[in-house]
Design an enzyme around this catalytic site. Structure first.
Site, PDB file in Angstrom:
ATOM      1  N   GLU A  39       8.691  -1.549  -0.925  1.00  0.00           N
ATOM      2  CA  GLU A  39       9.228  -0.007  -1.463  1.00  0.00           C
ATOM      3  C   GLU A  39       9.104   0.857  -0.421  1.00  0.00           C
ATOM      4  O   GLU A  39       8.304   1.262   0.101  1.00  0.00           O
ATOM      5  CB  GLU A  39       8.890   0.303  -3.020  1.00  0.00           C
ATOM      6  CG  GLU A  39       9.637   1.414  -3.145  1.00  0.00           C
ATOM      7  CD  GLU A  39       8.803   2.355  -5.190  1.00  0.00           C
ATOM      8  OE1 GLU A  39       7.985   1.517  -4.969  1.00  0.00           O
ATOM      9  OE2 GLU A  39       8.906   3.223  -5.319  1.00  0.00           O
ATOM     10  N   ARG A 265      -4.286  -9.703  -3.975  1.00  0.00           N
ATOM     11  CA  ARG A 265      -3.739  -9.528  -2.724  1.00  0.00           C
ATOM     12  C   ARG A 265      -5.184  -9.223  -1.911  1.00  0.00           C
ATOM     13  O   ARG A 265      -6.329  -9.609  -2.242  1.00  0.00           O
ATOM     14  CB  ARG A 265      -3.074  -7.660  -3.369  1.00  0.00           C
ATOM     15  CG  ARG A 265      -4.040  -6.933  -4.313  1.00  0.00           C
ATOM     16  CD  ARG A 265      -3.385  -5.239  -4.451  1.00  0.00           C
ATOM     17  NE  ARG A 265      -2.153  -6.066  -4.849  1.00  0.00           N
ATOM     18  CZ  ARG A 265      -1.038  -4.820  -3.926  1.00  0.00           C
ATOM     19  NH1 ARG A 265      -1.745  -3.469  -3.470  1.00  0.00           N
ATOM     20  NH2 ARG A 265       0.338  -4.930  -4.918  1.00  0.00           N
ATOM     21  N   LYS A 275      -0.574   2.190  -1.283  1.00  0.00           N
ATOM     22  CA  LYS A 275       0.044   3.860  -0.753  1.00  0.00           C
ATOM     23  C   LYS A 275      -0.386   4.710  -1.098  1.00  0.00           C
ATOM     24  O   LYS A 275      -0.410   6.231  -0.369  1.00  0.00           O
ATOM     25  CB  LYS A 275       1.732   3.437  -0.573  1.00  0.00           C
ATOM     26  CG  LYS A 275       1.956   2.539   1.046  1.00  0.00           C
ATOM     27  CD  LYS A 275       3.722   2.199   0.087  1.00  0.00           C
ATOM     28  CE  LYS A 275       3.644   0.704  -0.810  1.00  0.00           C
ATOM     29  NZ  LYS A 275       5.290   0.997  -0.830  1.00  0.00           N
TER      30      LYS A 275
HETATM   31  P1  ATP Z   1       1.021  -0.183  -2.620  1.00  0.00           P
HETATM   32  O1  ATP Z   1       0.514  -0.790  -3.930  1.00  0.00           O
HETATM   33  O2  ATP Z   1      -0.452  -0.365  -1.525  1.00  0.00           O
HETATM   34  O3  ATP Z   1       1.286   0.846  -2.528  1.00  0.00           O
HETATM   35  P2  ATP Z   1       2.637  -1.615  -3.274  1.00  0.00           P
HETATM   36  O4  ATP Z   1       2.786  -3.186  -4.104  1.00  0.00           O
HETATM   37  O5  ATP Z   1       3.303  -0.548  -3.936  1.00  0.00           O
HETATM   38  O6  ATP Z   1       1.686  -1.186  -2.212  1.00  0.00           O
HETATM   39  P3  ATP Z   1       5.449  -2.797  -2.254  1.00  0.00           P
HETATM   40  O7  ATP Z   1       6.341  -2.238  -0.844  1.00  0.00           O
HETATM   41  O8  ATP Z   1       6.055  -2.765  -3.388  1.00  0.00           O
HETATM   42  O9  ATP Z   1       4.162  -1.811  -2.156  1.00  0.00           O
HETATM   43  O10 ATP Z   1       4.609  -3.905  -2.123  1.00  0.00           O
HETATM   44  C1  ATP Z   1       6.039  -5.025  -0.720  1.00  0.00           C
HETATM   45  C2  ATP Z   1       4.871  -6.219  -0.807  1.00  0.00           C
HETATM   46  O11 ATP Z   1       3.771  -6.489  -0.276  1.00  0.00           O
HETATM   47  C3  ATP Z   1       5.146  -6.575  -2.146  1.00  0.00           C
HETATM   48  O12 ATP Z   1       5.316  -7.831  -2.296  1.00  0.00           O
HETATM   49  C4  ATP Z   1       3.618  -6.658  -2.619  1.00  0.00           C
HETATM   50  O13 ATP Z   1       3.467  -7.070  -3.188  1.00  0.00           O
HETATM   51  C5  ATP Z   1       2.645  -6.585  -1.402  1.00  0.00           C
HETATM   52  N1  ATP Z   1       1.894  -6.401  -1.309  1.00  0.00           N
HETATM   53  C6  ATP Z   1       1.379  -4.887  -1.431  1.00  0.00           C
HETATM   54  N2  ATP Z   1      -0.222  -3.995  -0.980  1.00  0.00           N
HETATM   55  C7  ATP Z   1      -0.659  -5.867  -0.854  1.00  0.00           C
HETATM   56  C8  ATP Z   1      -1.953  -5.956  -0.654  1.00  0.00           C
HETATM   57  N3  ATP Z   1      -3.506  -5.296  -0.742  1.00  0.00           N
HETATM   58  N4  ATP Z   1      -1.797  -7.488  -0.329  1.00  0.00           N
HETATM   59  C9  ATP Z   1      -0.974  -8.349  -0.302  1.00  0.00           C
HETATM   60  N5  ATP Z   1       0.571  -8.128  -0.697  1.00  0.00           N
HETATM   61  C10 ATP Z   1       0.639  -6.668  -0.608  1.00  0.00           C
HETATM   62 MG    MG Z   2       4.608  -1.610  -5.567  1.00  0.00          MG
END
Ligand code: ATP
Ligand code: MG
Length: 579
Positions: A39, A265, A275
């Site tokens: 995102e 994760r 984020k």
């Molecule tokens: P955050 O929790 O940091 O805001 P998010 O999951 O909201 O992260 P996205 O931009 O939606 O961020 O993530 C894109 C991809 O990266 C998704 O498929 C998500 O599962 C993966 N991802 C995000 N954080 C992690 C992590 N700590 N370990 C592994 N994969 C991750």
């Molecule tokens: Mg997300």
């Protein structure tokens, strides 16, 4: 000898096993199509790197492809700046999506059609409950929810209202479109989830075209389906969303139904990977932007000097599991050192200079000595380092009254100057008023050129140095971990916030470091090992041609290697005991 990177056996991986099975059984025609779906509401961090390495890694391994798809369904938080940064970071990590760059917002028309289809099937309805009421009606894990009073509107009324939602006739939050599933479902995600909401907010790509936006659960599965994704890998928190993912695709009878597979994760000690929290560090000025070298972001790590190969190596080593765990940040640091040890050219720099005058070295004389660029790899060759009567050494390499195991310079003691000569300390000059040591008077042995005595006598210490008239001054930034607590994320349990665990010593700026002349043209982004001190990267933001600023990438001390050694010893002891 160049140390070849040992072929490491990849840790077992349940997702790879599924893919191999699917290829065997010819599911999806034997194809592997993955996607990385960020995102664009912040910069990528090392957690995302895990997902990137996995998704692109499988695509490469199985001759498939990996799409880069921006999940841009929430215009209130998303910006073009993030889109650009994410693309730069994925490329820098070494991956290429080719022509497969997509945006969920490209599918807004299709999503809308699918939504109307659900309405026509009697599987979705327009609901007038407020967001608070929807929450109230939702029930809890132990109590079933209550059906919305608007649940049984006719298809015609729903279609009319939904079209008017799209046309902008209603205010934000006034109405939603909801799937009609089951308010008594044990899984809360299945209790008539919202699939469209009204938001009169322009979108960074579609402008003012839309004032209704689809929810993640609706948009994500459909995007996967439209792109013919085979394996949709997402983090564990989406496990409970999988029934909904499948419900949308089954109900709409799409021709392509990808499978969602969840993995744990990445969590790292001494690190925050959210984020939302990282944004807070940026906005409150705790750090100097998203690419501050202390940030766990890809751009921060790039500026810090972490090589992309080391980050990929780390992601491979941690593997993929189905259970949450916290990885020791020492392992990441170990991977960085491992890579840099092989690839970083050696240089000499003195961070805390102490002047040394070599009394028997002729005044006005200078010479060039040969220095090895990388003892791990002869192909790096040698360079010339100037030497003269006045040099600087590290203040910490001299002690007037040395304790037992201090093998460096001390009064009357002889040490080796790296690549140069043996010197002996004859006199310590102090400031009359403060008593501070300001200079050492030494002698050198001309017979020891290159660092060896022809008579075979040994010295215990070898220290680095720079030639005073040739060295140049540079700023060095000593970065350390941003948090001083191994689990800053758990601060809540102690009634604190993660901001209470900031390491107050995470940055020390040293303005008067002295560098050997060849560092003058250090290319921004390039990492060197300053002998005996650590790895340093010419900063890409603050360096000017001929006047580099250096960021400390990492120290030389490898705590992970120690942990591994201890572990191996324990294993050995266990085995011996069994015998
Ligand atoms: P955050 O929790 O940091 O805001 P998010 O999951 O909201 O992260 P996205 O931009 O939606 O961020 O993530 C894109 C991809 O990266 C998704 O498929 C998500 O599962 C993966 N991802 C995000 N954080 C992690 C992590 N700590 N370990 C592994 N994969 C991750
Ligand atoms: Mg997300």
């Amino acid at each position: 000898m160049k140390k070849k990177k040992e072929e490491r056996k990849r840790p077992s991986n349940f997702i790879r096993n599924i893919i191999i099975q699917d290829i065997k059984s010819n599911k999806y025609g034997g194809k592997v199509i993955t996607r990385f779906p960020p995102e664009p509401n912040g910069y990528l961090h090392i957690g995302h790197a895990k997902s990137i390495v996995m998704n692109f890694g499988f695509a490469i391994e199985f001759n498939g492809r990996c799409h880069l798809r921006f999940d841009d369904t929430n215009p209130t938080k998303e910006e073009q700046e993030y889109v650009d940064a994410i693309m730069e970071d994925v490329r820098w990590l070494g991956y290429d999506w080719g022509e497969h760059l997509y945006y969920a917002s490209d599918y807004f028309d299709q999503f809308y059609e699918y939504a109307e289809q659900l309405i026509k099937m009697g599987k979705a309805f327009v609901c007038d409950l407020s967001p608070e009421e929807i929450k109230e009606y939702r029930g809890t894990l132990t109590e079933p929810g209550k059906e919305s009073p608007y649940r049984n509107r006719s298809v015609e009324e729903n279609l009319d209202l939904f079209r008017r939602m799209r046309a902008g006739e209603f205010k934000d939050g006034e109405r939603t479109l909801r799937a009609k599933i089951d308010m008594a479902a044990g899984n809360l995600n299945m209790r008539d989830p919202v699939i469209y909401r009204i938001m009169h907010v322009p979108h960074h790509r579609t402008g003012d075209k839309w004032c209704i936006y689809p929810m993640y659960d609706f948009a994500h599965c459909l995007s996967d389906s439209i792109e013919h994704i085979t394996h949709s890998l997402c983090s564990l928190e989406f496990e409970d969303h999988r029934p909904l993912y499948d419900w949308f695709l089954d109900t709409l009878q799409v021709e392509w139904h990808p499978q969602q597979i969840e993995f744990a994760r990445l969590n790292l000690t001494y690190t925050i990977l959210s984020k939302r929290k990282l944004i807070k560090l940026v906005e409150t000025g705790v750090v100097d932007g998203w690419d501050d070298p202390r940030m766990p972001t890809i751009s921060g790590m790039r500026r810090r000097g972490f090589p992309p190969a080391a980050i990929r190596d780390f992601c491979e080593r941690i593997g993929v599991a189905k259970k949450e765990s916290v990885v020791d940040v020492a392992l990441l640091e170990h991977c960085i050192r491992d890579e840099l040890n092989r690839t970083a050219p050696r240089r000499m720099a003195v961070l805390d200079p102490l002047k040394v005058v070599i009394e028997n070295y002729p005044e006005g004389q200078e010479e060039e000595l040969d220095a090895i660029n990388n003892p791990e790899d002869p192909s790096y060759g040698t360079r010339k380092v100037p030497f003269s009567r006045e040099i600087f050494i590290e203040r910490t390499d001299f002690m007037e009254e040395p304790p037992k195991k201090f093998y460096r310079l001390a009064p009357g003691r002889e040490v080796r100057l790296r690549y140069a000569y043996f010197i002996t300390c004859k006199e310590v000059v102090k400031d009359k008023d403060t008593g501070e040591i300001v200079e050492l008077r030494c002698t050198y042995d001309p017979a020891t050129k290159g660092g060896n005595a022809p008579d075979g006598r040994k010295v215990r210490g070898t220290i680095h140095w720079v030639s005073a008239p040739h060295a140049f001054k540079a700023e060095v930034r000593l970065y350390d971990r941003l948090f001083d607590h191994p689990y800053p994320d758990r601060a809540k349990e102690e009634g604190k916030t993660f901001l209470d665990h900031l390491n107050s010593n995470s940055l020390e700026i040293k303005k008067d470091c002295l560098m050997e002349p060849s560092l003058k043209d250090a290319e921004p982004g390039k990492v060197y090992q300053f002998e005996r001190i650590g790895y340093f990267c010419a900063d890409s933001r603050n360096s000017r041609p001929g006047s580099p600023v250096f960021n400390r990438t990492i120290t030389l001390r490898d705590t992970w290697a120690k942990i591994e050694k201890r572990f191996k010893e324990q294993e050995k002891q266990k085995k011996n005991r069994k015998k």
